[in-house]
Enzyme design. Structure first.
Site, PDB file in Angstrom:
ATOM      1  N   SER A 147       0.746  -1.979  -0.080  1.00 50.48           N
ATOM      2  CA  SER A 147      -0.291   0.254   0.208  1.00 50.48           C
ATOM      3  C   SER A 147       1.374   0.901   0.216  1.00 50.48           C
ATOM      4  O   SER A 147       2.102   1.060   0.477  1.00 50.48           O
ATOM      5  CB  SER A 147      -1.373   0.352   1.308  1.00 50.48           C
ATOM      6  OG  SER A 147      -1.622   1.637   1.601  1.00 50.48           O
ATOM      7  N   TYR A 160      -3.085   0.466  10.623  1.00 50.81           N
ATOM      8  CA  TYR A 160      -2.679  -0.692   9.273  1.00 50.81           C
ATOM      9  C   TYR A 160      -1.890  -0.385   8.539  1.00 50.81           C
ATOM     10  O   TYR A 160      -1.048  -1.322   7.596  1.00 50.81           O
ATOM     11  CB  TYR A 160      -3.802   0.441   8.037  1.00 50.81           C
ATOM     12  CG  TYR A 160      -3.956  -0.333   7.266  1.00 50.81           C
ATOM     13  CD1 TYR A 160      -4.778  -1.095   6.560  1.00 50.81           C
ATOM     14  CD2 TYR A 160      -3.554   0.726   5.942  1.00 50.81           C
ATOM     15  CE1 TYR A 160      -5.095  -1.748   5.447  1.00 50.81           C
ATOM     16  CE2 TYR A 160      -3.312   0.056   4.749  1.00 50.81           C
ATOM     17  CZ  TYR A 160      -4.573  -1.404   4.369  1.00 50.81           C
ATOM     18  OH  TYR A 160      -4.625  -1.005   3.006  1.00 50.81           O
TER      19      TYR A 160
END
Length: 256
Positions: A147, A160
């Protein structure tokens, strides 16, 4: 090998975790269109059947393997079954992921555990189970979905970010250990894409305005724009690419 064949996935089988929707489903369709035989994975059999129907409408054939990627015993059993009943897994896309948002000082332990289980543990469990078979064949492709948060943080999503940062370095570790066995393990790192997981942000006018100003490309990404990078990392075109994190983010990580 002629250049026209470099990106072909014909004759190869690709297991894609978390592929009943979103990025996983888009990558399943994309790899299938380049010739791969697709194995869809998720925890919900009904959602997988719906995804399979969508792929069939697009001319892509697939099989289903419903298992929980956070359950190591279930992962090992499912991977062994795929190998025995369908054939070798040539490509693994470790895509399964979830998001939880809260101020870090108030972040619930249960949400932390769920994020780590799905976004990090599952990458290790499925990657290890598949690699054990690939190592014996001395070939295989593993693509871990990282990501933009593997590199950058935003308020409310520190766990996250921690998980995706760990996936980035786990990818490098996998390459370090397994490249000598003929495997290529790389990361594909999306920026901000229009997905169901990001629906609340997409519908937030203020966030979208911020994102468009922050992103050199000045827009959200479309999931179809990840296909080319995934095909590259899954094909012979990337035969000497190992431990690399390919950012597909409209330039977010390239600018301040």
């Amino acid at each position: 090998m002629p250049p026209k064949d470099l990106f072909s996935l014909h004759g190869r089988r690709a297991l894609i975790t978390g592929s009943s929707r979103g990025i996983g489903l888009a990558l399943a369709k994309g790899l299938g269109e380049y010739g791969a035989e697709i194995v869809l994975n998720g925890r919900n059999p009904d959602a997988l059947e719906q995804a399979q129907s969508l792929l069939q409408d697009a001319g892509v054939e697939s099989s289903l393997s419903a298992f929980d990627a956070t359950d190591q015993a279930a992962v090992i059993s499912a991977v062994d079954t795929i190998e025995q009943t369908h054939g070798p897994i040539d490509i693994l896309i470790n895509n399964a992921g979830i998001q939880r948002r809260a101020p870090l000082e108030d972040f619930p332990r249960d949400d932390w555990d769920a994020l780590m289980a799905t976004n990090l543990n599952a990458v290790f469990f499925v990657g290890q189970a598949v690699a054990r078979h690939m190592i014996g064949r001395r070939k295989g492709k593993i693509v871990n979905i990282c990501s933009v948060q593997s590199e950058l943080a935003r308020p409310g999503i520190a766990p996250y970010t921690a998980a995706k940062g760990a996936v980035k370095n786990l990818t490098k570790g996998m390459a370090t250990d397994w490249a000598k066995h003929g495997l290529q393990i790389n990361g594909l790192a999306p920026g901000y894409f229009e997905t169901e997981m990001n629906a609340a942000l997409v519908n937030d006018a203020a966030f979208t305005e911020w994102l468009c100003k922050r992103t050199p490309a000045a827009r959200w990404g479309k999931v179809e724009e990840l296909i080319g990078a995934a095909v590259f990392l899954s094909s012979d075109a990337s035969s000497f690419v190992n431990g690399h994190i390919l950012m597909v983010d409209g330039g977010v990580t390239a600018s301040l």
